[in-house]
Design a protein around this motif. Structure first.
Motif, short mmCIF file in Angstrom:
data_model
loop_
_atom_site.label_atom_id
_atom_site.label_comp_id
_atom_site.label_asym_id
_atom_site.label_seq_id
_atom_site.Cartn_x
_atom_site.Cartn_y
_atom_site.Cartn_z
N ILE A 69 -2.33 -5.73 -3.81
CA ILE A 69 -1.91 -4.35 -4.05
C ILE A 69 -3.11 -3.45 -3.76
O ILE A 69 -4.14 -3.50 -4.45
N CYS A 70 -2.98 -2.62 -2.74
CA CYS A 70 -4.11 -1.87 -2.20
C CYS A 70 -4.09 -0.41 -2.64
O CYS A 70 -3.02 0.18 -2.85
N ARG A 71 -5.27 0.17 -2.76
CA ARG A 71 -5.35 1.61 -3.01
C ARG A 71 -4.95 2.36 -1.76
O ARG A 71 -4.99 1.82 -0.64
N SER A 72 -4.58 3.62 -1.93
CA SER A 72 -4.26 4.46 -0.79
C SER A 72 -5.49 4.64 0.08
O SER A 72 -6.62 4.72 -0.42
N ILE A 130 0.85 -1.18 0.00
CA ILE A 130 0.00 0.00 0.00
C ILE A 130 0.90 1.24 0.00
O ILE A 130 1.90 1.29 0.72
N ASP A 131 0.58 2.20 -0.85
CA ASP A 131 1.36 3.43 -0.97
C ASP A 131 2.85 3.15 -1.20
O ASP A 131 3.73 3.83 -0.65
N GLY A 132 3.13 2.13 -1.98
CA GLY A 132 4.51 1.79 -2.31
C GLY A 132 5.26 1.04 -1.24
O GLY A 132 6.43 0.69 -1.42
N GLU A 133 4.61 0.76 -0.13
CA GLU A 133 5.25 0.10 1.00
C GLU A 133 4.78 -1.35 1.08
O GLU A 133 3.59 -1.64 0.93
N LYS A 134 5.70 -2.26 1.30
CA LYS A 134 5.33 -3.65 1.57
C LYS A 134 5.01 -3.77 3.06
O LYS A 134 5.83 -3.44 3.91
N VAL A 135 3.83 -4.23 3.35
CA VAL A 135 3.32 -4.27 4.73
C VAL A 135 3.86 -5.50 5.44
O VAL A 135 3.67 -6.64 4.98
N GLU A 136 4.52 -5.28 6.56
CA GLU A 136 5.08 -6.39 7.33
C GLU A 136 4.03 -7.07 8.20
O GLU A 136 4.05 -8.28 8.38
N ASP A 137 3.12 -6.28 8.77
CA ASP A 137 2.10 -6.84 9.66
C ASP A 137 0.79 -6.10 9.42
O ASP A 137 0.62 -4.95 9.83
#
Length: 500
Positions: free
Chosen positions: A229-232, A20-27
């Protein structure tokens, strides 16, 4: 049998790949964009354990004696539907806003496929057994179940084979273990759900009896090869300024199926376009009810906002204001009446479930969808322009500025603080980025508005009205209309087109 909120949160800490927002979410559960809505879904699970809400959220399973969630119980009586309605109302009242994709509204899609077992048996009896097992599993285990409908689609004037074939999700290989699927789907809440019912969006298969795109299955959201892949999102806004945006953003996701294995036991139909056409035609015969119930709660928020705004500013005495408030009240009661009538005149489904009266249910959904933008603008008109001129809550925290704001925002017995809170809520409900997103979502979450009208047409029995006119006009019986042709067309021309 019943899950706790903590168990749900642990279940989505499974190493899934989310961006999301270019970041890979860890948790996912602790990420600021997801945490508010994940906490609400966890809260729904916990309501089943609390003394005040346990009876409205759960029922005792006759076979096991265990308590199970009412939302995932296949409906067989009017009492089941009333309890479902009560449980959704309890949830929305507890969380203080509207959440749509939380499971109760998507489980019904599997009940529709359950009703199509005769169609599935003609193809492969194993598919019929698969849907029976998944309906039972969902009833007992109550996973967070969502529905993946919309593809990337590409150029809609061309068939997928005339462009990149992956624009629609398809089967690329069969193995002893299952099918391998590739493509992308859009689905709200998928990044923090447990499973999704994935099905095609094609409404017209032409004369093709089979297709690699005619596939429906249950996908575990932790399957190898899935990417999200999520929207902002809107969740990081100050809750004082945006009380809805900060808590109720249901994050929409593109799910990438990168050669994902779907075990045969999770395949609900495959290749045969007749099965795909059937599910598109009947997909929302149950799930339209909880969606319509969300319209009712949005109408409650709109009506309350309009009335409090007029009350605070002292304009209730004006005839035009009263007429506009009454217009919103009419809308709210129209939606409520369709929900009540759909239960009271419910119909038995092909497999013995009780489905809401289809004519009434789809008519109510079509009217609610068509009228919602007008109701939003009516409340915007009643509330006035001040909502769009509102300083932020942090400005009220500044002593120098607060001296002026407290003076000019106070209205007689209404404190500046209460006036600010209503204006902030109104802005977030009507004018914010979140408000625009929610309006679009509410109109298109199941299908485009034009499809709502087509659903009415394809589910309506015109024989009574036609016979009335035939007799009144003195026409011969040979011109009497039969509904058999109309009902047959439902299977050939699905009432629900592409879900956007």
């Amino acid at each position: 049998m019943l899950r706790s909120g903590a168990e749900y949160i642990d279940s989505i800490r499974d190493g899934r790949q989310v961006w999301i927002d270019g970041e890979k979410v860890e948790d996912v559960p602790s990420h600021p964009m997801f945490k508010p809505i994940v906490d609400i879904r966890a809260r729904i699970y916990d309501l089943a354990y609390e003394k005040k809400t346990a009876d409205v959220m759960t029922y005792t399973d006759a076979a096991t004696g265990e308590r199970c969630a009412i939302g995932s119980k296949p409906p067989t009586s009017k009492a089941d539907w009333q309890q479902k309605r009560d449980s959704v109302d309890a949830v929305l009242s507890d969380v203080g806003g509207v959440v749509t994709r939380v499971g109760d509204e998507t489980t019904g899609e599997m009940w529709s496929l359950f009703d199509g077992q005769q169609v599935l048996n003609e193809i492969d009896p194993q598919f019929s057994e698969n849907i029976r097992r998944h309906v039972e599993r969902t009833r007992i285990e109550d996973p967070f179940h969502v529905s993946a409908n919309t593809d990337a689609k590409g150029n809609r004037a061309k068939w997928p084979t005339e462009q990149d074939p992956d624009v629609l999700l398809r089967v690329v290989k069969e193995t002893d273990s299952g099918i391998i699927v590739r493509g992308a789907k859009f689905e709200t809440a998928a990044a923090y759900a447990n499973q999704a019912f994935v099905k095609p969006t094609i409404a017209d298969w032409g004369n093709a009896p089979t297709s690699e795109y005619a596939v429906g299955f249950i996908a575990n959201m932790n399957a190898k090869g899935l990417k999200f892949i999520c929207r902002s999102g809107f969740a990081q806004k100050d809750a004082r300024d945006f009380p809805l945006s900060s808590r109720f953003d249901e994050v929409d996701t593109m799910i990438i199926f990168d050669d994902v294995l779907i075990p045969w036991e999770d395949v609900l139909f495959y290749r045969h376009t007749k099965a795909a056409a059937f599910i598109r035609a009947t997909l929302h015969r149950y799930s339209a009810f909880p969606y319509l119930q969300r319209y009712e709660r949005w109408a409650d928020l709109l009506l309350g906002t309009a009335y409090l705004s007029a009350q605070q500013t002292g304009v209730k005495m004006h005839q035009g204001v009263r007429e506009n408030i009454a217009k919103v009240a009419n809308y709210r009661e129209m939606v409520s009446a369709h929900l009540t009538a759909a239960i009271e005149t419910a119909q038995t489904s092909p497999e013995g479930f009780l489905m809401p009266n289809q004519q009434i249910l789809f008519s109510g959904r079509a009217l609610a969808s068509k009228m919602l933008p007008e109701m939003v603008h009516t409340v915007r008109d009643i509330s006035g322009c001040q909502q769009s001129l509102l300083p932020s809550a942090s400005t009220f925290d500044n002593p120098e500025a607060a001296e002026y704001l407290n003076k000019y925002f106070a209205v007689d017995t209404v404190s500046a603080d209460d006036r600010f809170k209503l204006l902030a809520f109104t802005r977030d409900l009507l004018n914010s980025d979140y408000a625009t997103h929610r309006l679009t979502f509410q109109l298109f979450a199941q299908s485009p508005p034009f499809s709502h009208q087509l659903a009415v047409y394809n589910n309506y029995d015109f024989r009574g009205a036609a016979e009335l006119v035939r007799e009144a006009a003195g026409m011969s019986e040979s011109t009497n209309i039969s509904n058999e042709e109309n009902l047959a067309r439902v299977e050939k021309e699905p009432s629900e087109k592409v879900s956007v």
